[in-house]
Design a protein around this motif. Structure first.
Motif, PDB file in Angstrom:
ATOM      1  N   GLU A  90       0.634  -1.332  -0.124  1.00 15.83           N
ATOM      2  CA  GLU A  90       0.138  -0.058  -0.053  1.00 15.83           C
ATOM      3  C   GLU A  90       0.754   1.169  -0.025  1.00 15.83           C
ATOM      4  O   GLU A  90       1.622   1.681   0.921  1.00 15.83           O
ATOM      5  CB  GLU A  90      -0.866  -0.094   1.137  1.00 15.83           C
ATOM      6  N   VAL A  91       0.646   1.830  -1.242  1.00 14.24           N
ATOM      7  CA  VAL A  91       1.364   3.278  -0.994  1.00 14.24           C
ATOM      8  C   VAL A  91       0.898   4.166   0.110  1.00 14.24           C
ATOM      9  O   VAL A  91      -0.493   4.382   0.171  1.00 14.24           O
ATOM     10  CB  VAL A  91       1.472   3.843  -2.591  1.00 14.24           C
ATOM     11  N   TYR A  92       1.623   5.289   0.594  1.00 13.10           N
ATOM     12  CA  TYR A  92       1.125   5.906   1.612  1.00 13.10           C
ATOM     13  C   TYR A  92       1.134   7.172   0.921  1.00 13.10           C
ATOM     14  O   TYR A  92       2.152   8.076   0.829  1.00 13.10           O
ATOM     15  CB  TYR A  92       1.971   6.122   2.776  1.00 13.10           C
ATOM     16  N   ASP A  93       0.006   7.829   0.414  1.00 11.56           N
ATOM     17  CA  ASP A  93       0.148   9.159  -0.254  1.00 11.56           C
ATOM     18  C   ASP A  93       0.243  10.257   0.618  1.00 11.56           C
ATOM     19  O   ASP A  93       0.930  11.433  -0.031  1.00 11.56           O
ATOM     20  CB  ASP A  93      -1.320   9.366  -0.988  1.00 11.56           C
ATOM     21  N   LYS A  94       0.047  10.496   1.798  1.00 10.41           N
ATOM     22  CA  LYS A  94       0.039  11.675   2.889  1.00 10.41           C
ATOM     23  C   LYS A  94       1.163  11.515   3.679  1.00 10.41           C
ATOM     24  O   LYS A  94       1.413  12.262   4.697  1.00 10.41           O
ATOM     25  CB  LYS A  94      -0.972  11.679   3.582  1.00 10.41           C
ATOM     26  N   ALA A  95       2.404  10.896   2.981  1.00  9.76           N
ATOM     27  CA  ALA A  95       3.739  10.964   3.748  1.00  9.76           C
ATOM     28  C   ALA A  95       4.509  12.272   3.856  1.00  9.76           C
ATOM     29  O   ALA A  95       4.471  13.007   3.132  1.00  9.76           O
ATOM     30  CB  ALA A  95       4.746  10.060   3.179  1.00  9.76           C
ATOM     31  N   ALA A  96       4.740  12.467   5.246  1.00 15.29           N
ATOM     32  CA  ALA A  96       5.372  13.698   5.652  1.00 15.29           C
ATOM     33  C   ALA A  96       6.427  13.681   6.842  1.00 15.29           C
ATOM     34  O   ALA A  96       6.163  13.427   8.073  1.00 15.29           O
ATOM     35  CB  ALA A  96       4.493  14.856   6.191  1.00 15.29           C
ATOM     36  N   PRO A  97       7.653  13.126   6.427  1.00 14.87           N
ATOM     37  CA  PRO A  97       8.573  12.790   7.138  1.00 14.87           C
ATOM     38  C   PRO A  97       9.071  13.912   8.432  1.00 14.87           C
ATOM     39  O   PRO A  97       8.869  15.259   8.110  1.00 14.87           O
ATOM     40  CB  PRO A  97      10.081  12.785   6.459  1.00 14.87           C
ATOM     41  N   LEU A  98       8.866  13.542   9.622  1.00  6.21           N
ATOM     42  CA  LEU A  98       9.040  14.315  10.782  1.00  6.21           C
ATOM     43  C   LEU A  98      10.722  14.559  10.986  1.00  6.21           C
ATOM     44  O   LEU A  98      11.560  13.688  10.901  1.00  6.21           O
ATOM     45  CB  LEU A  98       8.541  13.900  11.971  1.00  6.21           C
ATOM     46  N   ASP A 115      12.469  14.369  -1.816  1.00  8.08           N
ATOM     47  CA  ASP A 115      12.504  13.207  -2.593  1.00  8.08           C
ATOM     48  C   ASP A 115      11.113  12.694  -2.910  1.00  8.08           C
ATOM     49  O   ASP A 115      10.938  12.169  -4.088  1.00  8.08           O
ATOM     50  CB  ASP A 115      13.455  12.246  -2.170  1.00  8.08           C
ATOM     51  N   LEU A 116      10.238  12.454  -2.099  1.00 10.70           N
ATOM     52  CA  LEU A 116       9.003  11.964  -1.916  1.00 10.70           C
ATOM     53  C   LEU A 116       8.316  12.828  -3.291  1.00 10.70           C
ATOM     54  O   LEU A 116       7.472  12.314  -3.855  1.00 10.70           O
ATOM     55  CB  LEU A 116       8.256  11.860  -0.719  1.00 10.70           C
ATOM     56  N   GLU A 117       8.142  14.090  -2.878  1.00 14.55           N
ATOM     57  CA  GLU A 117       7.578  15.135  -3.697  1.00 14.55           C
ATOM     58  C   GLU A 117       7.722  15.219  -5.175  1.00 14.55           C
ATOM     59  O   GLU A 117       7.052  15.111  -6.133  1.00 14.55           O
ATOM     60  CB  GLU A 117       7.670  16.534  -3.268  1.00 14.55           C
ATOM     61  N   ALA A 118       9.317  14.804  -5.289  1.00 17.73           N
ATOM     62  CA  ALA A 118      10.021  14.918  -6.722  1.00 17.73           C
ATOM     63  C   ALA A 118       9.828  13.489  -7.354  1.00 17.73           C
ATOM     64  O   ALA A 118      10.219  13.093  -8.715  1.00 17.73           O
ATOM     65  CB  ALA A 118      11.267  15.355  -6.715  1.00 17.73           C
ATOM     66  N   GLY A 119       9.143  12.580  -6.517  1.00 12.04           N
ATOM     67  CA  GLY A 119       9.011  11.007  -7.283  1.00 12.04           C
ATOM     68  C   GLY A 119      10.295   9.909  -7.185  1.00 12.04           C
ATOM     69  O   GLY A 119      10.508   9.195  -7.713  1.00 12.04           O
ATOM     70  N   ARG A 120      11.440  10.807  -6.581  1.00 13.53           N
ATOM     71  CA  ARG A 120      12.855   9.985  -6.279  1.00 13.53           C
ATOM     72  C   ARG A 120      12.703   8.842  -5.138  1.00 13.53           C
ATOM     73  O   ARG A 120      13.606   7.996  -5.373  1.00 13.53           O
ATOM     74  CB  ARG A 120      13.895  10.946  -6.153  1.00 13.53           C
ATOM     75  N   VAL A 122       9.404   6.585  -2.906  1.00 17.85           N
ATOM     76  CA  VAL A 122       7.986   6.307  -2.785  1.00 17.85           C
ATOM     77  C   VAL A 122       7.834   5.698  -1.363  1.00 17.85           C
ATOM     78  O   VAL A 122       8.565   4.990  -0.608  1.00 17.85           O
ATOM     79  CB  VAL A 122       7.547   4.969  -3.692  1.00 17.85           C
ATOM     80  N   ALA A 123       6.755   6.528  -0.764  1.00 17.28           N
ATOM     81  CA  ALA A 123       6.302   6.083   0.628  1.00 17.28           C
ATOM     82  C   ALA A 123       5.221   5.064   0.728  1.00 17.28           C
ATOM     83  O   ALA A 123       4.258   4.775   0.097  1.00 17.28           O
ATOM     84  CB  ALA A 123       5.986   7.158   1.334  1.00 17.28           C
ATOM     85  N   PHE A 124       5.447   4.022   1.696  1.00 20.79           N
ATOM     86  CA  PHE A 124       4.518   2.827   1.895  1.00 20.79           C
ATOM     87  C   PHE A 124       4.086   2.757   3.053  1.00 20.79           C
ATOM     88  O   PHE A 124       4.859   3.346   4.182  1.00 20.79           O
ATOM     89  CB  PHE A 124       5.345   1.546   1.410  1.00 20.79           C
ATOM     90  N   LEU A 125       2.826   2.198   3.693  1.00 22.78           N
ATOM     91  CA  LEU A 125       2.207   2.000   4.722  1.00 22.78           C
ATOM     92  C   LEU A 125       3.055   1.003   5.395  1.00 22.78           C
ATOM     93  O   LEU A 125       3.115  -0.162   4.703  1.00 22.78           O
ATOM     94  CB  LEU A 125       0.847   1.601   4.889  1.00 22.78           C
ATOM     95  N   SER A 126       3.594   1.040   6.571  1.00 25.20           N
ATOM     96  CA  SER A 126       4.357   0.124   7.137  1.00 25.20           C
ATOM     97  C   SER A 126       3.352  -0.719   8.290  1.00 25.20           C
ATOM     98  O   SER A 126       2.982  -1.891   8.121  1.00 25.20           O
ATOM     99  CB  SER A 126       5.391   0.389   7.912  1.00 25.20           C
ATOM    100  N   GLN A 127       2.724   0.184   8.971  1.00 29.70           N
ATOM    101  CA  GLN A 127       1.809  -0.558   9.827  1.00 29.70           C
ATOM    102  C   GLN A 127       0.642   0.753  10.057  1.00 29.70           C
ATOM    103  O   GLN A 127       1.209   1.800  10.661  1.00 29.70           O
ATOM    104  CB  GLN A 127       2.354  -0.910  11.016  1.00 29.70           C
ATOM    105  N   HIS A 128      -0.612   0.506  10.164  1.00 30.03           N
ATOM    106  CA  HIS A 128      -1.498   1.441  10.232  1.00 30.03           C
ATOM    107  C   HIS A 128      -1.855   1.374  11.814  1.00 30.03           C
ATOM    108  O   HIS A 128      -1.901   0.230  12.422  1.00 30.03           O
ATOM    109  CB  HIS A 128      -2.919   1.140   9.596  1.00 30.03           C
ATOM    110  N   ASN A 129      -1.852   2.571  12.491  1.00 32.57           N
ATOM    111  CA  ASN A 129      -2.338   2.378  13.962  1.00 32.57           C
ATOM    112  C   ASN A 129      -1.249   1.656  14.663  1.00 32.57           C
ATOM    113  O   ASN A 129      -1.472   1.028  15.644  1.00 32.57           O
ATOM    114  CB  ASN A 129      -3.640   2.173  14.359  1.00 32.57           C
TER     115      ASN A 129
END
Length: 158
Positions: A90-98, A115-120, A122-129
């Motif tokens: 599952e790709v994580y569309d709202k990724a915002a590294p802290l 890099d996420l914004e430029a497409g270099r 890709v963020a993925f969901l590791s675990q929800h909640n």
């Protein structure tokens, strides 16, 4: 003369207090995450949203703190390609590294975010909640580098 002494005392107390606050925020709460520990086990959520697949994480470096679930940061390398990952996980569309502490050199949230914004990457969901209102997110790069952080999800109390 008394005014200078009192003013100087206030300045010294403020400097000491500032140093203590800086140290506690930058160093005091963080602990290293030992490779092989439960916190170092990284997985990705399959497209069905219910299955978590363990990810091979080589060269794992991580930090965490008991004071907040958002203080988790990690860096590692993996053989998983982005092409395979996008087909399976599952790709994580709202990724915002802290932003992490300055001394944790392997993790640079500004670079990862750009890099996420430029497409270099890709963020993925590791675990929800992983904790209530907090998701674990993994960013993968084509060269095998990967970065992990926790961030608030839509279910977090605002």
């Amino acid at each position: 003369m008394n005014g200078k002494l009192i003013g100087g005392g206030i300045v010294v107390i403020a400097l000491v207090f500032g140093a203590v606050v800086y140290y506690s925020q930058e160093y005091g709460y963080y602990d290293q995450v030992a490779p092989g520990s439960e916190a170092a086990k990284i997985s990705l959520a399959e497209l069905d949203g219910t299955t978590l697949d363990p990810l091979d994480a080589r060269g794992f470096e991580g930090i965490d703190a008991d004071s907040s679930p958002l203080r988790y940061r990690a860096c590692f390398n993996t053989d998983l390609s982005i092409a395979t990952a996008t087909e399976t996980y599952e790709v994580y569309d709202k990724a915002a590294p802290l932003i992490g502490p300055n001394w944790f050199d392997c993790y640079d949230a500004k670079t990862i975010g750009a890099d996420l914004e430029a497409g270099r990457a890709v963020a993925f969901l590791s675990q929800h909640n992983i904790r209530p209102g907090v998701d674990r997110v993994v960013a993968l790069y084509p060269d095998g580098r990967a970065f992990v952080w926790h961030q608030l999800n839509d279910e977090a109390e605002k």
